[in-house]
Motif scaffolding. Structure first.
Motif, PDB file in Angstrom:
ATOM      1  N   SER A 100       0.835  -1.199   0.000  1.00  0.00           N
ATOM      2  CA  SER A 100       0.000   0.000   0.000  1.00  0.00           C
ATOM      3  C   SER A 100       0.872   1.252   0.000  1.00  0.00           C
ATOM      4  CB  SER A 100      -0.897   0.007   1.246  1.00  0.00           C
ATOM      5  OG  SER A 100      -1.584   1.238   1.303  1.00  0.00           O
ATOM      6  N   ALA A 101       0.409   2.277  -0.740  1.00  0.00           N
ATOM      7  CA  ALA A 101       1.125   3.555  -0.753  1.00  0.00           C
ATOM      8  C   ALA A 101       0.563   4.506   0.298  1.00  0.00           C
ATOM      9  CB  ALA A 101       1.013   4.192  -2.138  1.00  0.00           C
ATOM     10  N   MET A 102      -0.495   4.096   0.999  1.00  0.00           N
ATOM     11  CA  MET A 102      -1.174   5.001   1.935  1.00  0.00           C
ATOM     12  C   MET A 102      -1.662   4.241   3.169  1.00  0.00           C
ATOM     13  SD  MET A 102      -1.331   8.096   0.831  1.00  0.00           S
ATOM     14  CE  MET A 102      -1.147   9.054  -0.659  1.00  0.00           C
ATOM     15  N   ASP A 103      -1.978   4.992   4.208  1.00  0.00           N
ATOM     16  CA  ASP A 103      -2.665   4.428   5.366  1.00  0.00           C
ATOM     17  C   ASP A 103      -4.153   4.396   5.038  1.00  0.00           C
ATOM     18  OD1 ASP A 103      -0.280   4.373   6.855  1.00  0.00           O
ATOM     19  OD2 ASP A 103      -0.549   6.463   7.455  1.00  0.00           O
ATOM     20  N   GLY A 104      -4.807   3.249   5.270  1.00  0.00           N
ATOM     21  CA  GLY A 104      -6.229   3.166   4.943  1.00  0.00           C
ATOM     22  C   GLY A 104      -6.742   1.751   5.063  1.00  0.00           C
ATOM     23  N   TYR A 105      -7.501   1.346   4.069  1.00  0.00           N
ATOM     24  CA  TYR A 105      -8.112   0.012   4.088  1.00  0.00           C
ATOM     25  C   TYR A 105      -7.930  -0.647   2.731  1.00  0.00           C
ATOM     26  CZ  TYR A 105     -10.186   1.476   8.444  1.00  0.00           C
ATOM     27  OH  TYR A 105     -10.349   1.918   9.727  1.00  0.00           O
TER      28      TYR A 105
ATOM     29  N   PRO B  52      -3.288  -7.514   0.906  1.00  0.00           N
ATOM     30  CA  PRO B  52      -3.684  -8.916   1.079  1.00  0.00           C
ATOM     31  C   PRO B  52      -4.328  -9.500  -0.180  1.00  0.00           C
ATOM     32  CG  PRO B  52      -5.058  -7.456   2.430  1.00  0.00           C
ATOM     33  CD  PRO B  52      -4.065  -6.583   1.734  1.00  0.00           C
ATOM     34  N   ALA B  53      -4.263 -10.805  -0.261  1.00  0.00           N
ATOM     35  CA  ALA B  53      -4.910 -11.499  -1.384  1.00  0.00           C
ATOM     36  C   ALA B  53      -6.383 -11.118  -1.396  1.00  0.00           C
ATOM     37  CB  ALA B  53      -4.752 -13.013  -1.201  1.00  0.00           C
ATOM     38  N   GLY B  54      -6.935 -11.002  -2.566  1.00  0.00           N
ATOM     39  CA  GLY B  54      -8.352 -10.672  -2.699  1.00  0.00           C
ATOM     40  C   GLY B  54      -8.600  -9.183  -2.851  1.00  0.00           C
ATOM     41  N   ALA B  55      -7.743  -8.350  -2.197  1.00  0.00           N
ATOM     42  CA  ALA B  55      -7.921  -6.887  -2.291  1.00  0.00           C
ATOM     43  C   ALA B  55      -7.182  -6.379  -3.519  1.00  0.00           C
ATOM     44  CB  ALA B  55      -7.387  -6.213  -1.034  1.00  0.00           C
ATOM     45  N   ASP B  56      -7.714  -5.315  -4.127  1.00  0.00           N
ATOM     46  CA  ASP B  56      -7.027  -4.757  -5.301  1.00  0.00           C
ATOM     47  C   ASP B  56      -6.999  -3.236  -5.292  1.00  0.00           C
ATOM     48  OD1 ASP B  56      -9.673  -4.316  -5.776  1.00  0.00           O
ATOM     49  OD2 ASP B  56      -9.783  -5.431  -7.670  1.00  0.00           O
ATOM     50  N   ALA B  57      -7.422  -2.620  -4.170  1.00  0.00           N
ATOM     51  CA  ALA B  57      -7.386  -1.158  -4.094  1.00  0.00           C
ATOM     52  C   ALA B  57      -7.265  -0.750  -2.623  1.00  0.00           C
ATOM     53  CB  ALA B  57      -8.639  -0.556  -4.703  1.00  0.00           C
ATOM     54  N   ILE B  58      -6.783   0.471  -2.424  1.00  0.00           N
ATOM     55  CA  ILE B  58      -6.666   1.012  -1.073  1.00  0.00           C
ATOM     56  C   ILE B  58      -7.570   2.237  -0.991  1.00  0.00           C
ATOM     57  CG2 ILE B  58      -5.090   1.972   0.673  1.00  0.00           C
ATOM     58  CD1 ILE B  58      -4.386  -0.932  -0.223  1.00  0.00           C
ATOM     59  N   VAL B  59      -8.363   2.276   0.085  1.00  0.00           N
ATOM     60  CA  VAL B  59      -9.171   3.464   0.343  1.00  0.00           C
ATOM     61  C   VAL B  59      -8.467   4.245   1.447  1.00  0.00           C
ATOM     62  CG1 VAL B  59     -11.442   4.313   1.018  1.00  0.00           C
ATOM     63  CG2 VAL B  59     -11.251   2.114  -0.137  1.00  0.00           C
ATOM     64  N   LEU B  60      -8.304   5.546   1.240  1.00  0.00           N
ATOM     65  CA  LEU B  60      -7.650   6.384   2.261  1.00  0.00           C
ATOM     66  C   LEU B  60      -8.447   6.368   3.555  1.00  0.00           C
ATOM     67  CD1 LEU B  60      -6.709   9.726   0.448  1.00  0.00           C
ATOM     68  CD2 LEU B  60      -5.254   7.768   0.987  1.00  0.00           C
TER      69      LEU B  60
ATOM     70  N   PHE C 245      -3.655   3.401  -5.154  1.00  0.00           N
ATOM     71  CA  PHE C 245      -2.667   3.411  -4.054  1.00  0.00           C
ATOM     72  C   PHE C 245      -2.003   2.051  -3.801  1.00  0.00           C
ATOM     73  CE2 PHE C 245      -5.374   7.138  -2.597  1.00  0.00           C
ATOM     74  CZ  PHE C 245      -4.503   8.081  -3.126  1.00  0.00           C
ATOM     75  N   VAL C 246      -1.930   1.249  -4.869  1.00  0.00           N
ATOM     76  CA  VAL C 246      -1.222  -0.040  -4.766  1.00  0.00           C
ATOM     77  C   VAL C 246       0.097   0.073  -5.510  1.00  0.00           C
ATOM     78  CG1 VAL C 246      -1.241  -2.507  -5.372  1.00  0.00           C
ATOM     79  CG2 VAL C 246      -3.343  -1.382  -4.584  1.00  0.00           C
ATOM     80  N   ARG C 247       1.214  -0.221  -4.837  1.00  0.00           N
ATOM     81  CA  ARG C 247       2.522  -0.280  -5.500  1.00  0.00           C
ATOM     82  C   ARG C 247       2.770  -1.737  -5.885  1.00  0.00           C
ATOM     83  NH1 ARG C 247       5.304   3.188  -0.723  1.00  0.00           N
ATOM     84  NH2 ARG C 247       4.760   5.249  -1.526  1.00  0.00           N
ATOM     85  N   PRO C 248       2.774  -2.036  -7.189  1.00  0.00           N
ATOM     86  CA  PRO C 248       2.948  -3.440  -7.564  1.00  0.00           C
ATOM     87  C   PRO C 248       4.343  -3.957  -7.216  1.00  0.00           C
ATOM     88  CG  PRO C 248       2.839  -2.021  -9.515  1.00  0.00           C
ATOM     89  CD  PRO C 248       2.617  -1.138  -8.335  1.00  0.00           C
ATOM     90  N   ALA C 249       4.477  -5.270  -7.059  1.00  0.00           N
ATOM     91  CA  ALA C 249       5.794  -5.884  -6.793  1.00  0.00           C
ATOM     92  C   ALA C 249       6.765  -5.471  -7.900  1.00  0.00           C
ATOM     93  CB  ALA C 249       5.655  -7.408  -6.752  1.00  0.00           C
ATOM     94  N   GLY C 250       8.007  -5.112  -7.524  1.00  0.00           N
ATOM     95  CA  GLY C 250       9.028  -4.778  -8.525  1.00  0.00           C
ATOM     96  C   GLY C 250       8.844  -3.398  -9.121  1.00  0.00           C
TER      97      GLY C 250
END
Ligand SMILES: Nc1nc2c(c(=O)[nH]1)N[C@H]1C(S)=C(S)[C@@H](COP(=O)(O)OP(=O)(O)OC[C@H]3O[C@@H](n4cnc5c(N)ncnc54)[C@H](O)[C@@H]3O)O[C@H]1N2
Ligand code: MOO
Length: 417
Positions: free
Chosen positions: A53-58, A103-111, A137-142
């Motif tokens: 995650s690039a942010m604090d959130g959910y 985590p697995a299953g999640a694909d986005a971050i909410v602030l 707000f997801v930083r992909p692997a690599g």
């Protein structure tokens, strides 16, 4: 008699041709600032190793927040360095912090600013007020680099940024070119060290100190061999201290005066294979005409004129590129820039001139350059005040105010972040 003076470009060319890059050594990155890489720095990890995650959130499923407000249930948390072992299912969210693995299953971050949480506890309900398309707000692997990627190429002077990158790449040691060891020998009966002036007629040595500073600034190690009096045996004895150096730099005694002993003393036949073999002497340069280049035994030797300004100008024009060659960096003439002349100048003679000058911003983005009227190669105060050298080729015709000329900037500084 122009023929007995070697052009500056030829002199530099011959010096650089005689030198080659030094071997490598391994140093910790904490000691590597300004060192030159002898091998590429390769990443020893993938960064980030997983999506984070690039942010604090959910961490949520984007589909669950396509329509807002949306109520979700917090099922766990994923701090940086930790993680949520399960899979985020429909209607679920995982509390996450900057750098935490998505985590697995999640694909986005909410602030977290866009969420009303009833409590900071698993099982609590949260109300998401803003949507977050997949990838938000997801930083992909690599994202930054992958194992084996080249972080820093070979042959680069390491900046603070490069060192930060090497550390991030999990590289604690780097292969760098060994620092050139430069032995510095001052000559002259009249020369004393700063602070040791016991007789007002003596001259305080500035050359050894300015030269050592140039050597250090470019990335070498300076060894001060001391001050040789105008005596052949003493000069030879002190010069012998250069054994083990990659380059010997002498100052003074280069010219034709009775006391100018460097060539005579070091070229003495009794030294056999350790004698000075002169490659060239005297160049079409002002200041710097009596420059000597050769080898003392196997050690390359640069014999600089004693006048302090000549020493520093020659160090700028020859010593700096010589050190860059030893360091395996691209080495050649200093880059000149165009400037506008602020005063009139008479025609130049057969020597390439390096006029001490100051400059200021000019009308068209170029610098407006004013050479000092008095260009005496003994005047260190003018040299220190100068921010550039105005370079005039041999036989440059008379110049007028407003003409385009070339300058070698001196104020670049040595610090690269
Ligand atoms: N008849 C001629 N005289 C001179 C010629 C020439 O072609 N014909 N060339 C002049 C030029 S150009 C230069 S440059 C000087 C350089 O000569 P040297 O390399 O032999 O230098 P010295 O005579 O030893 O010293 C010159 C000057 O610099 C002072 N000096 C020496 N070492 C230091 C030091 N470590 N720190 C500060 N100052 C130093 C020294 O006291 C002299 O005043 O020769 C011209 N003469
Ligand atoms: O060339 Mo000398 O270096 O005039 O001062």
């Amino acid at each position: 008699m122009a023929s007995d003076l070697l052009p500056v470009e030829d002199a530099l060319d011959r010096i650089l041709t005689a030198l080659s890059p030094l071997p490598a050594e391994v140093v910790p990155i904490s000691e590597a600032l300004g060192r030159v890489t002898a091998a590429p720095i390769l990443a020893r990890r993938t960064q980030p190793p997983v999506a984070v995650s690039a942010m604090d959130g959910y961490a949520v499923r984007a589909a669950d927040v396509a329509t807002v407000p949306a109520t979700l249930r917090r099922v766990g948390s994923a701090p940086a360095g930790g993680g949520y072992a399960g899979t985020v299912g429909p209607g679920e969210a995982v509390r996450i912090f900057t750098g935490g693995p998505v985590p697995a299953g999640a694909d986005a971050i909410v602030l977290q600013e866009d969420v009303d949480a009833s409590a900071e506890a698993d099982g609590a309900e949260i109300l998401v007020r803003e949507g977050a398309p997949a990838g938000t707000f997801v930083r992909p692997a690599g994202l930054d680099f992958r194992t084996g990627d080249v972080g820093v190429p070979a042959g680069r002077r390491l900046s603070a940024r490069d060192i930060g990158l090497a550390a991030a790449m999990n590289v604690p040691w780097v292969r760098v070119i060994r620092r050139p060891r430069v032995a510095i020998l001052s000559t002259g009966d009249e020369i004393v060290r700063p602070g040791e002036l016991d007789d007002p007629t003596r001259i305080v040595s500035s050359n050894a100190y300015a030269l050592a500073a140039v050597v250090r600034a470019v990335g070498g190690e300076a060894v001060d061999l001391g001050i040789a009096p105008d005596d052949r045996d003493a000069l030879r004895a002190l010069a012998a201290g250069a054994r083990g150096a990659d380059l010997l730099v002498t100052s003074g005694g280069a010219s034709v005066g009775r006391h100018d002993l460097v060539q005579e003393a070091l070229g003495d036949g009794t030294l056999g294979a350790d004698a000075l073999k002169v490659g060239f002497w005297k160049i079409a340069m002002r200041p710097g005409k009596p420059l000597i280049f050769g080898h003392l035994g196997a050690i390359p030797m640069l014999g600089l004129p004693g006048n302090p300004v000549s020493t520093v100008v020659c160090a700028t024009v020859f010593l700096r590129p010589a050190l860059e060659r030893l360091l395996g960096l691209p080495a050649g003439p200093a880059a000149l820039t165009e400037a506008i002349l602020a005063i009139d100048l008479k025609e130049n003679d057969r020597r390439q001139d390096y006029l001490r000058a100051t400059s200021e911003p000019g009308p068209d983005g170029r610098r407006l350059v004013t050479p000092f009227v008095r260009q005496d190669s003994s005047m260190m105060s003018r040299l220190a005040e100068a921010d550039c050298l105005m370079v005039r080729p041999p036989f440059d015709p008379a110049r007028s105010r407003g003409d385009t000329v070339s300058i070698l900037p001196l104020d670049g500084g040595f610090l690269t972040i």
